[in-house]
Design a protein around this motif. Sequence first.
Motif, short mmCIF file in Angstrom:
data_model
loop_
_atom_site.label_atom_id
_atom_site.label_comp_id
_atom_site.label_asym_id
_atom_site.label_seq_id
_atom_site.Cartn_x
_atom_site.Cartn_y
_atom_site.Cartn_z
N ILE A 29 14.28 8.99 -3.47
CA ILE A 29 14.99 9.09 -2.75
C ILE A 29 14.78 8.64 -1.15
O ILE A 29 15.71 8.06 -0.38
CB ILE A 29 15.61 10.89 -2.45
N LEU A 30 14.01 8.76 -0.70
CA LEU A 30 13.16 8.50 0.62
C LEU A 30 13.01 7.71 0.84
O LEU A 30 13.56 6.83 2.24
CB LEU A 30 11.81 9.78 0.77
N TYR A 31 11.73 6.65 0.00
CA TYR A 31 12.72 5.58 -0.39
C TYR A 31 14.16 4.91 0.66
O TYR A 31 14.15 3.91 1.54
CB TYR A 31 11.25 4.43 -0.56
N TYR A 32 14.40 5.27 -0.21
CA TYR A 32 16.14 4.57 -0.68
C TYR A 32 16.78 5.06 1.14
O TYR A 32 17.14 4.18 1.67
CB TYR A 32 16.71 5.28 -1.43
N LYS A 33 16.67 5.89 1.31
CA LYS A 33 17.18 6.49 2.73
C LYS A 33 16.82 5.88 3.68
O LYS A 33 17.12 5.09 4.68
CB LYS A 33 17.23 7.96 2.71
N GLU A 42 16.56 -2.97 11.23
CA GLU A 42 15.18 -3.91 11.28
C GLU A 42 13.46 -3.09 12.72
O GLU A 42 13.16 -4.01 12.68
CB GLU A 42 15.91 -4.96 11.63
N TYR A 43 14.09 -1.84 12.63
CA TYR A 43 12.70 -1.68 12.80
C TYR A 43 11.36 -1.28 12.85
O TYR A 43 11.60 -0.41 11.48
CB TYR A 43 12.81 -0.17 14.04
N HIS A 44 10.11 -1.94 13.47
CA HIS A 44 9.46 -2.29 11.56
C HIS A 44 8.62 -0.85 11.49
O HIS A 44 8.64 -0.63 10.33
CB HIS A 44 8.14 -2.57 13.15
N GLY A 45 9.33 0.41 12.15
CA GLY A 45 8.46 1.77 11.76
C GLY A 45 8.61 1.64 10.74
O GLY A 45 7.97 2.38 9.45
N LEU A 46 9.59 2.31 10.75
CA LEU A 46 10.77 2.42 9.23
C LEU A 46 10.80 1.60 8.31
O LEU A 46 10.46 2.08 6.57
CB LEU A 46 12.50 2.78 9.52
N HIS A 47 10.67 0.12 8.42
CA HIS A 47 9.92 -0.17 7.55
C HIS A 47 8.89 -0.27 6.08
O HIS A 47 8.00 0.45 5.64
CB HIS A 47 9.74 -1.73 7.78
N TYR A 48 7.63 0.95 8.08
CA TYR A 48 6.34 0.95 7.45
C TYR A 48 6.13 1.75 6.53
O TYR A 48 6.02 2.52 4.99
CB TYR A 48 5.56 0.84 8.33
N PHE A 49 6.96 2.84 7.41
CA PHE A 49 7.55 4.76 6.88
C PHE A 49 7.89 4.64 5.55
O PHE A 49 7.73 5.40 4.18
CB PHE A 49 7.81 4.84 7.64
N SER A 50 9.33 4.08 5.20
CA SER A 50 10.06 3.75 4.00
C SER A 50 8.73 3.13 2.83
O SER A 50 8.87 4.00 1.40
CB SER A 50 10.74 2.37 4.20
N ASN A 51 7.65 2.61 3.12
CA ASN A 51 7.04 1.47 1.49
C ASN A 51 5.84 2.99 1.42
O ASN A 51 5.23 3.05 0.30
CB ASN A 51 6.18 0.55 2.66
N THR A 52 5.96 3.96 2.58
CA THR A 52 4.73 4.97 2.13
C THR A 52 5.28 5.67 1.19
O THR A 52 4.39 5.40 0.13
CB THR A 52 4.26 5.61 3.90
N LEU A 54 7.28 4.64 -1.09
CA LEU A 54 7.30 3.43 -2.35
C LEU A 54 6.54 3.64 -3.28
O LEU A 54 6.38 4.37 -4.49
CB LEU A 54 8.05 1.99 -2.17
N PHE A 55 4.88 3.30 -2.14
CA PHE A 55 3.54 3.02 -2.88
C PHE A 55 2.98 4.75 -3.37
O PHE A 55 2.81 5.03 -4.95
CB PHE A 55 2.90 2.67 -2.31
N LEU A 56 3.84 5.76 -2.54
CA LEU A 56 3.09 6.97 -3.25
C LEU A 56 3.94 7.09 -3.98
O LEU A 56 2.76 8.02 -5.90
CB LEU A 56 3.23 8.07 -2.33
N GLY A 57 5.01 7.56 -4.48
CA GLY A 57 5.55 7.30 -5.49
C GLY A 57 5.39 6.49 -6.94
O GLY A 57 5.13 6.78 -8.11
N LEU A 58 5.19 5.63 -6.97
CA LEU A 58 4.27 4.37 -7.79
C LEU A 58 3.24 5.53 -8.05
O LEU A 58 2.64 5.27 -9.58
CB LEU A 58 4.22 3.53 -7.09
N ALA A 59 2.27 5.65 -7.74
CA ALA A 59 1.08 6.39 -7.43
C ALA A 59 0.99 7.53 -8.58
O ALA A 59 0.10 7.61 -9.33
CB ALA A 59 -0.09 6.42 -6.34
N TYR A 60 2.34 8.29 -7.85
CA TYR A 60 2.36 9.85 -9.16
C TYR A 60 2.27 9.04 -10.10
O TYR A 60 2.25 9.64 -11.31
CB TYR A 60 3.06 10.32 -8.27
N PHE A 61 3.05 7.91 -10.61
CA PHE A 61 3.83 7.62 -11.47
C PHE A 61 2.24 7.26 -12.68
O PHE A 61 2.39 7.68 -13.40
CB PHE A 61 4.68 6.50 -11.54
N SER A 98 -0.14 3.02 0.50
CA SER A 98 0.85 3.99 0.63
C SER A 98 0.34 5.08 2.36
O SER A 98 0.38 4.68 2.83
CB SER A 98 0.91 5.14 -0.55
N ILE A 99 -1.45 5.33 1.89
CA ILE A 99 -1.97 5.98 3.18
C ILE A 99 -1.68 4.94 4.07
O ILE A 99 -1.45 4.77 5.20
CB ILE A 99 -3.05 6.64 2.99
#
Lengths: 223, 92
Positions: A29-33, A42-52, A54-61, A98-99
Amino acid sequence: MAPRFTPPPAEITMLEGGYSILVFVICFILYYKLRSIYKLTEYHGLHYFSNTFLFLGLAYFLRFIVFVFTHSSQPEFDDFRNLLIFSIAFMVYSSSASILYLIYSLTWRITEIFRNEALLHSLAILLTVLSLLSRPGSTLLIQAALLVVLLFAIVLNYKKYDTERKTMLGRIYPLYILTFFFWILNLLVSFRVFIPFEFRFLVYGLSILLLLIIAHRVLKKIG
Amino acid sequence: MRKERRERLEIIYDILRIIVSHGNSILPTPLLRLSNLSTQNFNRYMAELIEKGFVREVFDEDGKKYYTLTDKGFKFIQKYNKIREFIEEFGL
């Protein structure tokens, strides 16, 4: 007779599975929002933050997959071992990415280096290979080392961009550190290190709480 | 302290704000001057804003071109402050 794969007790698997799905959903949900706001700005900081997230969720899975493998009776056959190594490798890669994405989101404005995503993924792959080649437990050490780098990134970000003159503890930074500190504690459980059951529940509860606090703060602003 | 170079997000916001502050209708030349951009960058940003549906071109009876904000553009201005606050709060 071919060796059989025996999974851990059903109730433990269900608990771990439910927990992993819950964390994955919060992260997604965080990634999607964040992604939707990135598409608008198209602000880069948001791109990196959203991917944090995405990968954290994947790591937990993937941690759940590793948990199932490591807590199952382990027959000595290559396919099983290969699957376990493959899952651990992807989990370490996702965790490192993610980190690193969070570090990028805090430092990308300071130097051009922290805009190079190929470098980020190369580093994550390198750390994964190091984890697999080193002695058991090195994964935790490597993730802890990344946490220290994250701490440096936070200090840099605070010194350079804090305009409100809030104290570091009054900002979002402690949540970043705690989220990944608890992620490392989650890894401990996966690696079959002895952990009392009560402590495991505490770690899981606090991990969810931290992510919910972040989700609340994100959605309150941009939801 | 004022940053030396405006970020992309800030430039878009500035352009939209200038249009609104001129009664939501402005000629290209004063907009170019007030936006403090080179002609090349200005054209690039305006093309993007039109493509994203934030701004549209309208023509008066004499055929003069004006820029005006769409509903989406107004919504972006409203949301911009929230996004800015969010970026600052999260150190992005």
